[in-house]
Design an enzyme around this catalytic site. Sequence first.
Site, PDB file in Angstrom:
ATOM      1  N   LYS A  89       1.918 -77.554 -31.025  1.00  0.00           N
ATOM      2  CA  LYS A  89       1.413 -78.486 -32.042  1.00  0.00           C
ATOM      3  C   LYS A  89       1.127 -77.812 -33.381  1.00  0.00           C
ATOM      4  CE  LYS A  89       1.176 -82.392 -29.666  1.00  0.00           C
ATOM      5  NZ  LYS A  89       2.012 -83.533 -30.049  1.00  0.00           N
ATOM      6  N   GLU A 111      -4.720 -88.120 -35.104  1.00  0.00           N
ATOM      7  CA  GLU A 111      -4.975 -88.729 -33.801  1.00  0.00           C
ATOM      8  C   GLU A 111      -4.661 -87.675 -32.749  1.00  0.00           C
ATOM      9  OE1 GLU A 111      -1.099 -87.986 -33.233  1.00  0.00           O
ATOM     10  OE2 GLU A 111      -1.806 -88.881 -35.093  1.00  0.00           O
ATOM     11  N   SER A 377       5.763 -76.072 -23.404  1.00  0.00           N
ATOM     12  CA  SER A 377       5.141 -76.530 -24.658  1.00  0.00           C
ATOM     13  C   SER A 377       3.673 -76.157 -24.810  1.00  0.00           C
ATOM     14  CB  SER A 377       5.308 -78.048 -24.780  1.00  0.00           C
ATOM     15  OG  SER A 377       4.802 -78.681 -23.616  1.00  0.00           O
TER      16      SER A 377
END
Length: 393
Positions: A89, A111, A377
């Site tokens: 991220k 969010e 990830s």
Amino acid sequence: MNYNVNEKGYYGEFGGAYIPEMLYPNVEELRQQYLKVMASDEFQAEFQDLLKEYVGRPTPLYFAKRMSEKYNTKIYLKREDLCHTGAHKVNNTIGQILMAQRLGKKRIIAETGAGQHGVATATVCALMGLECIVYMGEIDIARQAPNVARMKMLGATVVPATSGSKTLKDATNEAIRDWINNPTDTHYIIGSVVGPHPYPDMVARFQSVISEEIKNQLQEKEGRKNPDFVVACVGGGSNAAGAYYHYLDQPEVGIIAVEAAGKGIHTGESAATSALGKVGIIHGSKTLLMQTDDGQITEPYSISAGLDYPGVGPMHAHLFTSGRGEFISVTDDDAMNAGLALCKLEGIIPAIESSHALAIFETRTFKPDDVVVVNLSGRGDKDLNNYIEYFKL
């Protein structure tokens, strides 16, 4: 066929910007500026420097020897779990905070579902000294408590979303509401390849550092830039978009997207959009979406807080309908067992999201000389409570 976004903001029939009039100035300003800003030498120099010195890139491309032996194929793990903050991220939040600064924004909203995007946003806001408000579903706040604590330590305000299913979709609704009310000084850092154009393309470009590195690392390890397959889990789909990006127009590279089947595709407790979705509009973009016959969005479910989104990004909707991507759905049980298997085979505790991608090797066979790259990830720290409860550890 083209798998990248066109000049109107569409991937095939999916994408666009279906937004209320109040949001038009914000989104249009971003659309007009994002490619120019990203192309500037000064932006790229700062972005690349932060990826290297702050995030810790390039992340390793690790040959999973014992896992490869077990499944009789060559499995490489792209170690996004080793990024600062514990997931991919941060690649996007670094890019977007630099974008926000250049657009003169002083306040950042975001969010988050699993909390990793919230942590990554709070991290870059602390780094740059900007105000940070993170919207998070009440249920996700309860099941991702360590990440909530991290966000608060980093100086962010965490606002619970108490409507609907109290998860990611509802947090996104609240963030959009905030943006409508604060149009001039606020930038909304969307954490996935969802939302109105230009977000899906912008986020994919920031995440494309993943596939760029895979190409160089594979060249070194295998003497070729292209794997036979690249595999990633898909909720909204930013880690997948990043892993696929440089391979979209390379038909010899198989693209495998793994969605959360929850308790089973047809149990009513699932997030397998490719199997259950119909064309619809969510959060400003036309895509595949889980909905009732009269168009009401149905509540997604997954044991993984990062995969329970009722749609997929428009790039992935296009990859699915065009047949370019192979979509596989994995249940909670299979994902949890795959996560535990990686712990015991390779000494790596993966995020439950990533465990979905790892689970395909139980049912999807590959040739012994296939090179299969799985995008790992995120790391499993945030999911320890889920693992503890599930396996009665």
